[in-house]
Structure formats: structure tokens, C-alpha cells
Scaffold this motif. Sequence first.
Motif, PDB file in Angstrom:
ATOM      1  N   ARG A 103       0.829  -1.211   0.000  1.00 53.07           N
ATOM      2  CA  ARG A 103       0.000   0.000   0.000  1.00 53.07           C
ATOM      3  C   ARG A 103       0.859   1.255   0.000  1.00 53.07           C
ATOM      4  N   THR A 147       1.023   4.055  -2.928  1.00 51.77           N
ATOM      5  CA  THR A 147       0.863   5.484  -2.637  1.00 51.77           C
ATOM      6  C   THR A 147       2.006   6.281  -3.254  1.00 51.77           C
ATOM      7  N   ILE A 176      -8.728  -1.301   7.301  1.00 49.72           N
ATOM      8  CA  ILE A 176      -8.685  -1.510   5.855  1.00 49.72           C
ATOM      9  C   ILE A 176     -10.127  -1.618   5.360  1.00 49.72           C
TER      10      ILE A 176
END
Length: 166
Positions: free
Chosen positions: A4, A8, A140
Motif C-alpha cells: 500500500r 501510494t 482496511i
Amino acid sequence: MPDRMEATALALDAYEQHLLGDLANGHRNDHAEAEGLLHYLVIDLIHYGEGNRLDVVDLMDALIQGRIDRGGALTNPRYTFRIDAEVQFHDHATDHHRGFITELKSTGPGGDTDCTLRIPGILEPRHATSSELAPATRMIPISTRTAGTVFSAQAASRPSSACSST
């Protein structure tokens, strides 16, 4: 870097390339540039969400309040929970549930606060003291049958608009 976080960074790479092209120093190497890019990206995401009728104001409020709940400079979140704060139990081995506070009762000066929690999927409210709780870690996204994709315990406990009667 977790998947993740890398995703990003790649998104910020693309945003940087689109806005600045070859003029960029690179957000990965320049702290000031990274901060500026993040600032403008958030503003652009808010505008994008509003333009597509997405509820970004509540999302931003929830993110800011979540940051405060996890400990600002002047607060100890262990003793300053508020109604609707999303919390989890300190001892995950004993109780791994997360929920949000629906009621607070002070036990007096210097004592723990009694908290009533709503935990999605559990009908009866749970009772705990503030010392048993911690601000919830970021959740999440979870896909549910009744509420769609949710990002918080509170959203998971709301009935979906498709299921409510008019």
C-alpha cells in the motif's frame, strides 16, 4: 515498503510527473516537494470527490478526528475519548473487537471513564473502562453484505440506504 505504501508512492510519482514533468526534483528525494505535492493532491482529491458527489467532508472530518484520537500534542487519548470515537481493546488476545463509543460516564476525578460500545455484528452493547480501550488503528476497507464497502466500525453498523424503508 508495504504494498500500500509503494502504491501510494507510485500514485504520487504519477501526480508529480503530470503536474511538474521534468521540472520535478522528486518527492522521494525532496521533503519540501513531497509536502507540497501531498497538500495539492489532497485538495484535488477533495475537489474530485465533490465534483462526483462523494461525501469527502465527512471523510476528512473522520480522518482529522481519528488523528486527534490517536494522540495530539495536548491530549492523552486514553482518558479523553468522545462519543463516536472508534476504539479497540488493548488486549487483542482477549478481545479483538473494534467498535465505537455510544455513551460515556465518568467515575470521578482521576478514575477511568465507563464506556458503552457498539460493535458491528454484536447485538448487545459492550461495556468497558477507558483503560481497557485504545484508539482504533486505521481500518482496511471491508466489503459487507448490507452496507457495501466500509472504512469504519460505525459505517459497518449503519443500515444501507437500499435496505431502509422510505
